[in-house]
Design a protein around this motif. Structure first.
Motif, short mmCIF file in Angstrom:
data_model
loop_
_atom_site.label_atom_id
_atom_site.label_comp_id
_atom_site.label_asym_id
_atom_site.label_seq_id
_atom_site.Cartn_x
_atom_site.Cartn_y
_atom_site.Cartn_z
N PRO A 46 0.81 -1.22 0.00
CA PRO A 46 0.00 0.00 0.00
C PRO A 46 0.85 1.27 0.00
O PRO A 46 1.97 1.28 0.49
N GLU A 47 0.28 2.30 -0.57
CA GLU A 47 0.83 3.65 -0.44
C GLU A 47 0.10 4.30 0.73
O GLU A 47 -0.96 3.84 1.16
N ALA A 48 0.65 5.38 1.25
CA ALA A 48 0.08 6.06 2.42
C ALA A 48 -1.40 6.37 2.22
O ALA A 48 -1.78 6.93 1.18
N GLY A 49 -2.21 5.97 3.19
CA GLY A 49 -3.63 6.30 3.18
C GLY A 49 -4.52 5.38 2.35
O GLY A 49 -5.74 5.56 2.33
N GLU A 50 -3.94 4.39 1.67
CA GLU A 50 -4.74 3.49 0.84
C GLU A 50 -5.34 2.35 1.67
O GLU A 50 -4.69 1.80 2.55
N SER A 51 -6.58 2.00 1.34
CA SER A 51 -7.18 0.79 1.90
C SER A 51 -6.63 -0.40 1.11
O SER A 51 -6.08 -0.23 0.02
N PRO A 52 -6.77 -1.63 1.63
CA PRO A 52 -6.30 -2.79 0.87
C PRO A 52 -6.92 -2.89 -0.53
O PRO A 52 -6.22 -3.20 -1.49
N SER A 53 -8.20 -2.61 -0.66
CA SER A 53 -8.83 -2.71 -1.98
C SER A 53 -8.35 -1.60 -2.91
O SER A 53 -8.16 -1.82 -4.11
N GLU A 62 -1.36 -0.61 -12.70
CA GLU A 62 0.06 -0.40 -12.96
C GLU A 62 0.74 -1.65 -13.55
O GLU A 62 1.52 -1.54 -14.50
N GLU A 63 0.46 -2.81 -12.97
CA GLU A 63 1.17 -4.03 -13.34
C GLU A 63 0.62 -4.71 -14.59
O GLU A 63 1.37 -5.31 -15.35
N LEU A 64 -0.71 -4.64 -14.79
CA LEU A 64 -1.35 -5.44 -15.84
C LEU A 64 -2.23 -4.64 -16.79
O LEU A 64 -2.80 -5.21 -17.72
N GLY A 65 -2.39 -3.33 -16.53
CA GLY A 65 -3.25 -2.52 -17.38
C GLY A 65 -4.73 -2.85 -17.23
O GLY A 65 -5.54 -2.54 -18.10
N ILE A 66 -5.09 -3.46 -16.12
CA ILE A 66 -6.48 -3.85 -15.85
C ILE A 66 -7.11 -2.82 -14.93
O ILE A 66 -6.53 -2.46 -13.90
N ARG A 67 -8.28 -2.35 -15.28
CA ARG A 67 -8.99 -1.35 -14.46
C ARG A 67 -10.19 -2.01 -13.79
O ARG A 67 -11.14 -2.43 -14.44
N VAL A 68 -10.10 -2.13 -12.46
CA VAL A 68 -11.20 -2.66 -11.66
C VAL A 68 -11.34 -1.74 -10.45
O VAL A 68 -10.41 -1.62 -9.64
N PRO A 69 -12.50 -1.07 -10.31
CA PRO A 69 -12.69 -0.19 -9.15
C PRO A 69 -12.58 -0.95 -7.83
O PRO A 69 -12.98 -2.13 -7.74
N ALA A 70 -12.04 -0.29 -6.83
CA ALA A 70 -11.84 -0.91 -5.52
C ALA A 70 -13.13 -1.50 -4.95
O ALA A 70 -13.10 -2.56 -4.33
N ASP A 71 -14.26 -0.85 -5.20
CA ASP A 71 -15.51 -1.35 -4.63
C ASP A 71 -16.08 -2.55 -5.38
O ASP A 71 -17.08 -3.13 -4.98
N GLU A 72 -15.42 -2.98 -6.47
CA GLU A 72 -15.86 -4.17 -7.20
C GLU A 72 -15.02 -5.40 -6.87
O GLU A 72 -15.24 -6.48 -7.42
N LEU A 73 -14.05 -5.26 -5.98
CA LEU A 73 -13.22 -6.38 -5.55
C LEU A 73 -13.93 -7.11 -4.42
O LEU A 73 -14.52 -6.49 -3.55
N ARG A 74 -13.89 -8.45 -4.43
CA ARG A 74 -14.56 -9.25 -3.40
C ARG A 74 -13.52 -9.81 -2.43
O ARG A 74 -12.69 -10.64 -2.81
N ALA A 75 -13.57 -9.35 -1.19
CA ALA A 75 -12.60 -9.75 -0.18
C ALA A 75 -12.72 -11.24 0.14
O ALA A 75 -13.82 -11.75 0.37
N VAL A 95 -6.46 -10.57 0.45
CA VAL A 95 -6.67 -11.18 -0.86
C VAL A 95 -8.09 -10.92 -1.33
O VAL A 95 -9.05 -11.01 -0.56
N PHE A 96 -8.20 -10.60 -2.63
CA PHE A 96 -9.48 -10.27 -3.24
C PHE A 96 -9.69 -11.09 -4.50
O PHE A 96 -8.76 -11.27 -5.29
N GLU A 97 -10.91 -11.57 -4.69
CA GLU A 97 -11.29 -12.18 -5.97
C GLU A 97 -11.60 -11.03 -6.92
O GLU A 97 -12.29 -10.07 -6.55
N VAL A 98 -11.07 -11.14 -8.14
CA VAL A 98 -11.21 -10.05 -9.11
C VAL A 98 -11.80 -10.60 -10.41
O VAL A 98 -11.25 -11.53 -10.99
#
Length: 139
Positions: A46-53, A62-75, A95-98
């Motif tokens: 994480p960077e400062a102030g970021e939640s895990p999602s 950054e790593e894969l060019g995939i855009r998934v909003p944080a609120d669409e990740l399933r913990a 860990v999140f299912e994406v």
């Protein structure tokens, strides 16, 4: 941190967010970062102030060019394993299912290679303990 009772020094911890991304065949997406040998789940620190999602959403872009909003990740929870690239450390991963839909992952920042893998691949390539012990599908 209290040392283990067997006299070994206590392991230091690295906190990360990591993704479980499966393809239509049920294989797990793993990446190998630049300068490393083990394949692991996409994600990072994480960077400062970021939640895990939020961390994972940023890392996937950054790593894969995939855009998934944080609120669409399933913990899926928090998992701990030996760190693949830092001896004496434990990785503690949120860990999140994406679901990436029709997006195609591509090698991006810090990534040398990506692969879709199943359990049989653990005999062919080096897979980080977190993925190998918890998320490799039987495919």
């Amino acid at each position: 941190m209290t040392p283990p009772t067997d006299g070994r020094p206590a392991a230091r911890r690295i906190h990360v967010s990591a993704a479980v991304i499966l393809d239509a065949a049920g294989r797990l997406l793993l990446v190998r970062k630049e300068g490393t040998t083990a394949f692991m789940q996409p994600g990072g620190k994480p960077e400062a102030g970021e939640s895990p999602s939020e961390t994972l959403s940023r890392e996937l872009a950054e790593e894969l060019g995939i855009r998934v909003p944080a609120d669409e990740l399933r913990a899926l929870g928090s998992f701990t394993a030996a760190a693949a690239n830092e001896p004496g450390f434990l990785v503690v991963a949120d860990v999140f299912e994406v679901d990436i839909g029709a997006q195609q992952p591509a090698v991006g920042a810090e990534i040398a290679e990506l692969r879709w893998v199943g359990r049989a691949d653990a005999h062919v390539i080096e897979i980080a303990p977190l993925a190998r012990e918890n998320f490799l599908p039987a495919v």
